[in-house]
Design an enzyme around this catalytic site. Sequence first.
Site, PDB file in Angstrom:
ATOM      1  N   ARG A  71       0.851  -1.190   0.000  1.00 62.47           N
ATOM      2  CA  ARG A  71       0.000   0.000   0.000  1.00 62.47           C
ATOM      3  C   ARG A  71       0.887   1.239   0.000  1.00 62.47           C
ATOM      4  O   ARG A  71       1.678   1.431   0.924  1.00 62.47           O
ATOM      5  CB  ARG A  71      -0.903  -0.018   1.242  1.00 62.47           C
ATOM      6  CG  ARG A  71      -1.691   1.255   1.431  1.00 62.47           C
ATOM      7  CD  ARG A  71      -2.572   1.238   2.688  1.00 62.47           C
ATOM      8  NE  ARG A  71      -3.251   2.513   2.792  1.00 62.47           N
ATOM      9  CZ  ARG A  71      -3.205   3.340   3.843  1.00 62.47           C
ATOM     10  NH1 ARG A  71      -2.549   2.997   4.936  1.00 62.47           N
ATOM     11  NH2 ARG A  71      -3.826   4.479   3.814  1.00 62.47           N
ATOM     12  N   HIS A 107      -2.971  10.801   0.983  1.00 64.84           N
ATOM     13  CA  HIS A 107      -2.401  10.600   2.319  1.00 64.84           C
ATOM     14  C   HIS A 107      -1.777  11.936   2.742  1.00 64.84           C
ATOM     15  O   HIS A 107      -0.574  12.048   2.943  1.00 64.84           O
ATOM     16  CB  HIS A 107      -1.394   9.452   2.306  1.00 64.84           C
ATOM     17  CG  HIS A 107      -1.120   8.848   3.651  1.00 64.84           C
ATOM     18  ND1 HIS A 107      -1.200   7.501   3.903  1.00 64.84           N
ATOM     19  CD2 HIS A 107      -0.743   9.416   4.834  1.00 64.84           C
ATOM     20  CE1 HIS A 107      -0.881   7.261   5.171  1.00 64.84           C
ATOM     21  NE2 HIS A 107      -0.595   8.409   5.754  1.00 64.84           N
ATOM     22  N   GLU A 129      -7.373   8.289   6.564  1.00 65.08           N
ATOM     23  CA  GLU A 129      -7.625   8.936   7.861  1.00 65.08           C
ATOM     24  C   GLU A 129      -8.155  10.366   7.749  1.00 65.08           C
ATOM     25  O   GLU A 129      -7.467  11.315   8.167  1.00 65.08           O
ATOM     26  CB  GLU A 129      -6.358   8.920   8.715  1.00 65.08           C
ATOM     27  CG  GLU A 129      -5.809   7.538   8.969  1.00 65.08           C
ATOM     28  CD  GLU A 129      -4.701   7.522  10.041  1.00 65.08           C
ATOM     29  OE1 GLU A 129      -4.287   8.599  10.501  1.00 65.08           O
ATOM     30  OE2 GLU A 129      -4.268   6.425  10.422  1.00 65.08           O
ATOM     31  N   ASN A 184      -7.347   1.622  10.031  1.00 66.05           N
ATOM     32  CA  ASN A 184      -6.069   1.881  10.703  1.00 66.05           C
ATOM     33  C   ASN A 184      -6.325   1.925  12.199  1.00 66.05           C
ATOM     34  O   ASN A 184      -7.247   2.604  12.648  1.00 66.05           O
ATOM     35  CB  ASN A 184      -5.473   3.223  10.287  1.00 66.05           C
ATOM     36  CG  ASN A 184      -5.026   3.253   8.835  1.00 66.05           C
ATOM     37  OD1 ASN A 184      -5.115   2.247   8.126  1.00 66.05           O
ATOM     38  ND2 ASN A 184      -4.547   4.403   8.389  1.00 66.05           N
ATOM     39  N   TYR A 238      -4.084   1.739  16.117  1.00 65.20           N
ATOM     40  CA  TYR A 238      -2.838   1.589  16.870  1.00 65.20           C
ATOM     41  C   TYR A 238      -3.072   1.345  18.350  1.00 65.20           C
ATOM     42  O   TYR A 238      -2.273   0.705  19.012  1.00 65.20           O
ATOM     43  CB  TYR A 238      -1.967   2.846  16.686  1.00 65.20           C
ATOM     44  CG  TYR A 238      -1.425   2.975  15.272  1.00 65.20           C
ATOM     45  CD1 TYR A 238      -0.213   2.413  14.926  1.00 65.20           C
ATOM     46  CD2 TYR A 238      -2.164   3.618  14.271  1.00 65.20           C
ATOM     47  CE1 TYR A 238       0.286   2.491  13.631  1.00 65.20           C
ATOM     48  CE2 TYR A 238      -1.671   3.706  12.969  1.00 65.20           C
ATOM     49  CZ  TYR A 238      -0.457   3.140  12.662  1.00 65.20           C
ATOM     50  OH  TYR A 238       0.034   3.208  11.383  1.00 65.20           O
ATOM     51  N   GLU A 270      -3.371  -0.228   8.323  1.00 62.72           N
ATOM     52  CA  GLU A 270      -2.218   0.186   9.133  1.00 62.72           C
ATOM     53  C   GLU A 270      -2.361  -0.350  10.545  1.00 62.72           C
ATOM     54  O   GLU A 270      -3.447  -0.298  11.127  1.00 62.72           O
ATOM     55  CB  GLU A 270      -2.104   1.721   9.261  1.00 62.72           C
ATOM     56  CG  GLU A 270      -1.612   2.429   8.038  1.00 62.72           C
ATOM     57  CD  GLU A 270      -1.477   3.940   8.249  1.00 62.72           C
ATOM     58  OE1 GLU A 270      -1.223   4.380   9.394  1.00 62.72           O
ATOM     59  OE2 GLU A 270      -1.641   4.653   7.254  1.00 62.72           O
TER      60      GLU A 270
HETATM   61  C1  FCB Z   1      -1.122   7.124  10.935  1.00 61.12           C
HETATM   62  C2  FCB Z   1      -0.718   7.671   9.583  1.00 61.12           C
HETATM   63  C3  FCB Z   1       0.607   7.152   9.087  1.00 61.12           C
HETATM   64  C4  FCB Z   1       1.620   7.044  10.203  1.00 61.12           C
HETATM   65  C5  FCB Z   1       1.053   6.289  11.376  1.00 61.12           C
HETATM   66  C6  FCB Z   1       2.024   6.098  12.508  1.00 61.12           C
HETATM   67  O1  FCB Z   1      -1.984   8.028  11.545  1.00 61.12           O
HETATM   68  O2  FCB Z   1      -1.696   7.355   8.616  1.00 61.12           O
HETATM   69  O3  FCB Z   1       1.033   7.972   8.037  1.00 61.12           O
HETATM   70  O4  FCB Z   1       2.073   8.294  10.546  1.00 61.12           O
HETATM   71  O5  FCB Z   1      -0.090   6.946  11.847  1.00 61.12           O
END
Ligand code: FCB
Length: 452
Positions: free
Chosen positions: A77, A121, A166, A295, A297, A365
């Site tokens: 990607r 992006h 995002e 995405n 985290y 992500e």
């Molecule tokens: C996300 C972004 C990516 C990267 C990660 C850590 O928010 O899409 O570009 O910075 O975080």
Amino acid sequence: MSELRFPDGFLWGAATASYQIEGAVHEDGRGRSIWDTFAHTPGRTARGDTGDVACDHYHRYREDVALMRELGLGAYRFSVAWPRIQPDGKGPANPAGLDFYQRLVDELLAGGITPCVTLYHWDLPQALEDAGGWRARETAERFAEYATLVHAALADRVPMWITLNEPYCSAFVGYAEGRHAPGAREGHGALAAAHHLLVGHGLALRALREQRRGDERLGLTLNLNHVRPATSDPADVAAAGRAELLYNRVFTDPVLAARWPDGERELWSSITDFSFRRDGDLDLIGQPLDFLGLNNYFPSYAKHAPTADEDPAHRAATDIDMLENPPAELPRTAMGWPVEPDGLGRLLRWLRDEYPGLPPIHITENGSAYPDTPGVDDTARVAYLDSHLRAVRAAIEDGVDVRGYFCWTLMDNFEWAYGYTKRFGLVYVDYPTQRRIPKASFRWYRELIARC
Ligand code: FCB
């Protein structure tokens, strides 16, 4: 622990973004983006770092695709830099700009790697920002035109397309918090931006469907967090409702259920009357997706916290009297983000339960930053990836339709306002020499992909 296994056909990928890796900002007619301006503004990024050179991927893409082959990636990607295609954000495509992505796609296909294109992006042409940026509806129209140019050139060889990455960050981090380009702090502007980003997504989706070449799949990538109150205190429970609205429902309700989210008027009526919305917008935004890019985290633990921010517009759009307060016992990454794999599992189940008819999900992500040094095994990253993939697998076993996983990120790169101080890569980049040094996580991911 049991060996990680995934269903046949599960797509294994890695992700990057144009401004974070390409460099070559003055080459082949590329125009200026809001991130060039932002990064070159004193005080905006750590140490004044910019993406001028980044990983020099523009020149080293062959070497980077060779690394992807070594990794055994099924898919890659990457994002297209809008200002390489339309230096001023409008008009015909710049052939030299398109040519770079043609060569990259050829190289990927020759290596048996499926290209997955993200059209936006975050690198908006500066000329469009000067005309209002995402506050202005015209930017959504320009985005759809740009998307059709890229799609017309690459769709015969690219089967997977993502309109936006995002929109939460583009709108709220860019126009309300001001931590990202264009660095604005406006409540109304941020809400208008969120809406126009979604309109841009809808217009692009419609245009791409009309000029569809084959069976390419079209999607949108949202960053979502599973939200919980930090305590059972009713004030924290209410804060969690506001957090869920801000982080998730502003996007998921219109996109996945073609409705505006409950509670938005109560929260934001003092800064906007939502007059940027037009009849028909919901139909545009809520068109069916072929897949949802997700995405994630970390999860969110919302705590009521009357804010001290004196700017009412900014306060209303971002802090909304709430702060993040994850349990102290959770480990943290170098970003300070709490590590809780079950947060991803809960998020996947939340999506399934909230949105009947949810399209298949690709995790576009997920990953972690640690203070890596070359030659030292990044065992914390391996543990992060392993535990999050176990959570994904458990969700699949529970019936959530997840089809792929793209690790963030292939190699260390320009981490936005953090510059080069945060490393998320499977490959270590020694910036002075541009040497790429695979980390232990690279070898771990390679074995996993080979086994699954
Ligand atoms: C996300 C972004 C990516 C990267 C990660 C850590 O928010 O899409 O570009 O910075 O975080």
